[in-house]
Design a protein around this motif. Structure first.
Motif, short mmCIF file in Angstrom:
data_model
loop_
_atom_site.label_atom_id
_atom_site.label_comp_id
_atom_site.label_asym_id
_atom_site.label_seq_id
_atom_site.Cartn_x
_atom_site.Cartn_y
_atom_site.Cartn_z
N GLU A 2 -6.74 -6.85 -5.82
CA GLU A 2 -5.92 -6.12 -4.86
C GLU A 2 -6.56 -4.79 -4.50
N MET A 3 -6.20 -4.28 -3.33
CA MET A 3 -6.73 -3.00 -2.88
C MET A 3 -6.40 -1.89 -3.88
N ARG A 6 -8.69 -2.05 -6.78
CA ARG A 6 -10.03 -1.59 -6.40
C ARG A 6 -10.07 -0.07 -6.35
N VAL A 163 -8.06 3.79 4.36
CA VAL A 163 -7.26 3.03 3.40
C VAL A 163 -6.35 4.04 2.71
#
Length: 185
Positions: A2-3, A6, A163
């Motif tokens: 998952e982001m 990360r 992000v």
């Protein structure tokens, strides 16, 4: 992955690299000082030691420069625009790393490639927020990471992708290690 995972991994790696960079600066400084004879028994003639309660430098170019056995500048400790700075130099005398305190009294550590281009910088910005910046070959910002977001930029400096980092969740309490059963007699 998952982001969020990360980003957490990237944050941990950032702190590891910052710590390793700082340790490298300190180790290099100590090694150079020991080897130069300014501290300890290295350098100079056998047994020659310089001891002092303080060392005061005055003037427009306040700096301590440590040279290697070949006479090449390897470490410079001094002031840049009135702010403290430690510079590590390679065998050719080119800057490879800089550790300084900016005008807001916040630390920054930068890494410079063999061509003399700053490629990565980490430190604290206003308010004490940690940040990491990555630069291209023309010293343009390519990406930044801080507590708010991971941002990417094109060669013209325009933000191309972001992000956002979601608000943090409270950390789960650490699990207590299992107590081993008492040994039987």
């Amino acid at each position: 992955m998952e982001m969020q995972q990360r980003l957490e991994k990237l944050e941990k790696e950032r702190w590891v690299y910052l710590g390793l960079g700082f340790l490298a600066v300190i180790a290099g400084l100590l090694g150079a000082l020991l080897g130069s004879g300014l501290v300890g028994g290295g350098g100079g003639e056998e047994g020659e030691v310089l001891q002092a309660k303080s060392l005061v430098l005055r003037g427009s170019a306040d700096a301590i420069v440590v040279h290697d056995a070949n006479g090449k500048r390897r470490i410079a400790i001094g002031l840049k625009d009135g702010q403290p700075e430690i510079v590590l130099l390679n065998k050719e005398g080119k800057r490879t790393a800089e550790f300084n305190i900016n005008e807001e009294d916040l630390p920054k550590l930068a890494f410079i490639d063999p061509l003399g281009t700053r490629r990565q910088r980490t430190g604290l910005v206003t308010g004490g927020e940690p940040t990491v910046e990555f630069f291209g070959l023309n010293n343009e910002t390519q990406a930044t990471l801080n507590g708010d977001a991971l941002k990417f930029f094109d060669r013209a400096g325009r933000q191309t992708f972001i992000v956002p980092i979601p608000p943090g969740k409270p950390a789960a309490p650490a699990a207590k290690p299992a107590t081993p059963p008492a040994a039987k007699k």
